[in-house]
Write an enzyme that holds these catalytic residues in place. Structure first.
Site, PDB file in Angstrom:
ATOM      1  N   ASN A 205       0.845  -1.200   0.000  1.00 57.52           N
ATOM      2  CA  ASN A 205       0.000   0.000   0.000  1.00 57.52           C
ATOM      3  C   ASN A 205       0.879   1.248   0.000  1.00 57.52           C
ATOM      4  O   ASN A 205       2.107   1.146  -0.039  1.00 57.52           O
ATOM      5  CB  ASN A 205      -0.939  -0.016   1.209  1.00 57.52           C
ATOM      6  CG  ASN A 205      -0.153  -0.104   2.499  1.00 57.52           C
ATOM      7  OD1 ASN A 205       0.625   0.784   2.837  1.00 57.52           O
ATOM      8  ND2 ASN A 205      -0.330  -1.206   3.217  1.00 57.52           N
ATOM      9  N   LYS A 284       8.373 -17.697  -9.993  1.00 52.62           N
ATOM     10  CA  LYS A 284       7.562 -16.618 -10.556  1.00 52.62           C
ATOM     11  C   LYS A 284       6.245 -17.132 -11.104  1.00 52.62           C
ATOM     12  O   LYS A 284       6.216 -18.209 -11.715  1.00 52.62           O
ATOM     13  CB  LYS A 284       8.329 -15.991 -11.731  1.00 52.62           C
ATOM     14  CG  LYS A 284       9.034 -14.698 -11.412  1.00 52.62           C
ATOM     15  CD  LYS A 284       9.779 -14.178 -12.611  1.00 52.62           C
ATOM     16  CE  LYS A 284       8.958 -13.190 -13.404  1.00 52.62           C
ATOM     17  NZ  LYS A 284       9.729 -12.553 -14.479  1.00 52.62           N
ATOM     18  N   PRO A 300      -2.875 -11.420  10.780  1.00 53.18           N
ATOM     19  CA  PRO A 300      -3.165 -11.178  12.203  1.00 53.18           C
ATOM     20  C   PRO A 300      -3.269  -9.682  12.465  1.00 53.18           C
ATOM     21  O   PRO A 300      -2.613  -8.882  11.785  1.00 53.18           O
ATOM     22  CB  PRO A 300      -1.944 -11.767  12.915  1.00 53.18           C
ATOM     23  CG  PRO A 300      -0.868 -11.813  11.884  1.00 53.18           C
ATOM     24  CD  PRO A 300      -1.543 -11.998  10.560  1.00 53.18           C
ATOM     25  N   ASP A 301      -4.115  -9.285  13.412  1.00 49.96           N
ATOM     26  CA  ASP A 301      -4.202  -7.872  13.801  1.00 49.96           C
ATOM     27  C   ASP A 301      -3.129  -7.635  14.869  1.00 49.96           C
ATOM     28  O   ASP A 301      -3.271  -8.083  16.014  1.00 49.96           O
ATOM     29  CB  ASP A 301      -5.602  -7.554  14.330  1.00 49.96           C
ATOM     30  CG  ASP A 301      -5.794  -6.056  14.492  1.00 49.96           C
ATOM     31  OD1 ASP A 301      -4.865  -5.389  15.005  1.00 49.96           O
ATOM     32  OD2 ASP A 301      -6.855  -5.542  14.112  1.00 49.96           O
ATOM     33  N   ILE A 302      -2.078  -6.953  14.479  1.00 49.11           N
ATOM     34  CA  ILE A 302      -0.895  -6.842  15.347  1.00 49.11           C
ATOM     35  C   ILE A 302      -1.205  -6.102  16.650  1.00 49.11           C
ATOM     36  O   ILE A 302      -0.917  -6.587  17.744  1.00 49.11           O
ATOM     37  CB  ILE A 302       0.265  -6.166  14.580  1.00 49.11           C
ATOM     38  CG1 ILE A 302       0.642  -7.060  13.384  1.00 49.11           C
ATOM     39  CG2 ILE A 302       1.464  -5.940  15.496  1.00 49.11           C
ATOM     40  CD1 ILE A 302       1.570  -6.420  12.381  1.00 49.11           C
ATOM     41  N   PHE A 318      -3.963   3.510  14.790  1.00 52.26           N
ATOM     42  CA  PHE A 318      -4.340   4.570  13.867  1.00 52.26           C
ATOM     43  C   PHE A 318      -5.543   4.096  13.063  1.00 52.26           C
ATOM     44  O   PHE A 318      -5.677   2.905  12.787  1.00 52.26           O
ATOM     45  CB  PHE A 318      -3.179   4.900  12.908  1.00 52.26           C
ATOM     46  CG  PHE A 318      -2.276   5.974  13.446  1.00 52.26           C
ATOM     47  CD1 PHE A 318      -1.418   5.711  14.503  1.00 52.26           C
ATOM     48  CD2 PHE A 318      -2.311   7.257  12.905  1.00 52.26           C
ATOM     49  CE1 PHE A 318      -0.599   6.699  15.016  1.00 52.26           C
ATOM     50  CE2 PHE A 318      -1.497   8.258  13.413  1.00 52.26           C
ATOM     51  CZ  PHE A 318      -0.640   7.980  14.473  1.00 52.26           C
ATOM     52  N   LYS A 332     -13.237   0.451  16.121  1.00 49.49           N
ATOM     53  CA  LYS A 332     -11.889  -0.148  16.196  1.00 49.49           C
ATOM     54  C   LYS A 332     -11.340  -0.127  17.629  1.00 49.49           C
ATOM     55  O   LYS A 332     -10.666  -1.052  18.057  1.00 49.49           O
ATOM     56  CB  LYS A 332     -10.907   0.618  15.294  1.00 49.49           C
ATOM     57  CG  LYS A 332     -11.050   0.228  13.847  1.00 49.49           C
ATOM     58  CD  LYS A 332     -10.045   0.932  12.979  1.00 49.49           C
ATOM     59  CE  LYS A 332     -10.426   0.700  11.528  1.00 49.49           C
ATOM     60  NZ  LYS A 332      -9.605   1.457  10.600  1.00 49.49           N
ATOM     61  N   LYS A 336     -10.431  -3.782  18.808  1.00 47.54           N
ATOM     62  CA  LYS A 336      -9.016  -4.092  18.979  1.00 47.54           C
ATOM     63  C   LYS A 336      -8.609  -4.098  20.455  1.00 47.54           C
ATOM     64  O   LYS A 336      -7.513  -4.510  20.791  1.00 47.54           O
ATOM     65  CB  LYS A 336      -8.166  -3.079  18.211  1.00 47.54           C
ATOM     66  CG  LYS A 336      -8.281  -3.228  16.697  1.00 47.54           C
ATOM     67  CD  LYS A 336      -7.613  -2.080  15.981  1.00 47.54           C
ATOM     68  CE  LYS A 336      -7.877  -2.110  14.493  1.00 47.54           C
ATOM     69  NZ  LYS A 336      -6.897  -2.910  13.750  1.00 47.54           N
TER      70      LYS A 336
HETATM   71  O1  C5P Z   1      -8.358  -2.205  11.179  1.00 45.46           O
HETATM   72  P1  C5P Z   1      -7.422  -1.235  10.567  1.00 45.46           P
HETATM   73  O2  C5P Z   1      -6.391  -1.850   9.699  1.00 45.46           O
HETATM   74  O3  C5P Z   1      -8.052  -0.079   9.900  1.00 45.46           O
HETATM   75  O4  C5P Z   1      -6.689  -0.612  11.851  1.00 45.46           O
HETATM   76  C1  C5P Z   1      -5.642   0.268  11.735  1.00 45.46           C
HETATM   77  C2  C5P Z   1      -4.771   0.159  12.954  1.00 45.46           C
HETATM   78  O5  C5P Z   1      -4.542  -1.196  13.283  1.00 45.46           O
HETATM   79  C3  C5P Z   1      -3.395   0.744  12.721  1.00 45.46           C
HETATM   80  O6  C5P Z   1      -2.915   1.209  13.947  1.00 45.46           O
HETATM   81  C4  C5P Z   1      -2.595  -0.457  12.241  1.00 45.46           C
HETATM   82  O7  C5P Z   1      -1.210  -0.275  12.495  1.00 45.46           O
HETATM   83  C5  C5P Z   1      -3.176  -1.557  13.075  1.00 45.46           C
HETATM   84  N1  C5P Z   1      -3.213  -2.856  12.397  1.00 45.46           N
HETATM   85  C6  C5P Z   1      -2.439  -3.883  12.896  1.00 45.46           C
HETATM   86  N2  C5P Z   1      -2.483  -5.114  12.275  1.00 45.46           N
HETATM   87  C7  C5P Z   1      -3.271  -5.325  11.229  1.00 45.46           C
HETATM   88  C8  C5P Z   1      -4.071  -4.292  10.718  1.00 45.46           C
HETATM   89  C9  C5P Z   1      -4.008  -3.061  11.330  1.00 45.46           C
HETATM   90  O8  C5P Z   1      -1.714  -3.695  13.862  1.00 45.46           O
HETATM   91  N3  C5P Z   1      -3.289  -6.508  10.653  1.00 45.46           N
END
Ligand code: C5P
Length: 391
Positions: A205, A284, A300-302, A318, A332, A336
């Site tokens: 991105n 490739k 995974p959502d870090i 963010f 969020k 989260k």
């Molecule tokens: O859910 P979204 O991607 O919009 O959330 C954005 C926030 O979550 C940012 O702080 C981003 O760094 C964090 N994030 C994360 N892991 C992910 C997706 C988003 O830590 N897989």
């Protein structure tokens, strides 16, 4: 605390003698550096006698054999004040020119800078001077605005050096700011992730890492120890930060979990890819005339993971959304399980992705949302960290 007082060649240089004394009364150890032009008005002997410290004047002056004075002074300085700052010195500081002892010390220093301009009103109003002052402010230099009044050249206007009281108050505020995060460890995720499709292609991105870099600088300015876990970026991070480089989200998760152990604040400024190709191809993907399908699996959502694993840490996410509506940010915050969300409206021109500026709205569980207003990313980062500390 060690303060370097830089004096440049304005008629107001005589006022720097009292300023040095006023700073010493606040408990600062003051060492003075004079530019060539300043020495037309005041002497090194004056400041050496007043401060009991050596005074530097010449770039190649090395009071200690085998040492480089500009590097030593820059390293030992907790704060640099340039007062009075002439148009010439201000423009050099903004452009990164180091052609005398004072400007080389500032270039080599990482500590906060306070600048108190003093000059003819026309020189102050000059577009170049104003642009330089704006540039310095975006880099978190504290500017002590000159006063309006009669100046030495007989004109009336804004250009008189601020009062010593105002300069000392700014120095004190900046000195206090340096302790806001003293002893704290701040971990920042930054930049994009690259999710491999095959060995040469990936999904990514537009994140530049600028916000993450600004957060790292801000946290250092506030006195923290800083670790950045960064995806691939061009942007540079401050030298005093520990930087862990990763490529994809899974690596970022692993590195962040490790770095965040015992951390006080964790900020997710990275634009983590939500999905990754399920089975990256070895070698490739070859061209064919048939459509191909890429199966993506969620990453995974870090920060959600870190917030769960380390409940004692303040975790901030963010939310870059194409709207000023805060519904998604609030959602969020809950989903989260984080301490706060910094929302920014990426549909607005001139802020957000790849831009130099940003505007953040801090959304927490129990307070009304507050906005930073549109500012440089560094100023937004300083604002955000200071709000987090008191929330
Ligand atoms: O859910 P979204 O991607 O919009 O959330 C954005 C926030 O979550 C940012 O702080 C981003 O760094 C964090 N994030 C994360 N892991 C992910 C997706 C988003 O830590 N897989």
């Amino acid at each position: 605390m060690n303060v370097v007082l830089g004096v440049s060649g304005s008629i107001a240089a005589y006022r720097a003698a009292d300023l040095a004394r006023d700073l010493m009364r606040q408990g600062f150890t003051v060492r003075v550096c004079l530019t060539d032009a300043a020495q037309k008005f005041v002497t090194a002997a004056l400041f050496e006698t007043l401060t009991g410290q050596p005074c530097l004047t010449d770039t190649f002056e090395e009071p200690q054999v085998g040492r480089m004075a500009h590097i030593d002074w820059a390293r030992q300085a907790d704060l640099i004040v340039v007062a009075p700052a002439t148009a010439n010195t201000i423009n050099k500081l903004a452009a990164g020119i180091g052609d005398d002892m004072l400007t080389t010390i500032v270039l080599a220093a990482t500590c906060p800078l306070v600048v108190a301009p003093a000059m003819n009103p026309q020189m102050y109003a000059n577009e170049v001077t104003q642009e330089s002052l704006r540039l310095l402010a975006t880099r978190a230099t504290a500017i002590v605005e000159p006063q309006e009044g009669d100046v030495a050249c007989g004109e009336h206007g804004q250009g008189k050096l601020a009062t010593n009281e105002q300069i000392v108050a700014t120095v004190n505020a900046v000195a206090v700011r340096k302790k806001v995060l003293a002893g704290k460890h701040v971990v920042i995720t930054s930049g994009p992730t690259q999710e491999p499709i095959d060995e040469v292609r990936y999904l990514t991105n537009r994140s530049s890492g600028k916000m993450g870099s600004a957060l790292a600088r801000a946290a250092l300015l506030l006195g923290a120890r800083v670790t950045v876990v960064s995806g691939p970026v061009q942007v540079s991070y401050p030298l005093q930060a520990k930087v862990v480089r990763v490529r994809d989200a899974v690596q970022m998760l692993e590195a962040t979990v490790e770095a965040a152990q015992g951390a006080d604040i964790v900020i997710g400024a990275a634009a983590v890819a939500d999905y990754r190709p399920a089975d990256p191809v070895v070698g490739k993907v070859r061209r064919s005339s048939e459509p191909i399908t890429l199966t993506l699996v969620p990453n995974p959502d870090i920060i959600a993971h870190v917030a769960r694993k380390y409940p004692a840490a303040k975790v901030i996410g963010f939310a870059a959304e194409p709207t000023s509506e805060l519904t998604v940010a609030r959602e969020k915050l809950v989903r989260k399980g984080v301490f706060a969300i910094a929302a920014n409206d990426v549909s607005q021109p001139g802020i957000g992705f790849e831009s130099e500026n940003n505007e953040l709205v801090l959304v927490t569980h129990d307070q009304e949302p507050i906005s930073s207003g549109k500012r440089s990313k560094l100023q937004c980062a300083l604002w955000l960290l200071q709000k987090i500390v008191v929330s």
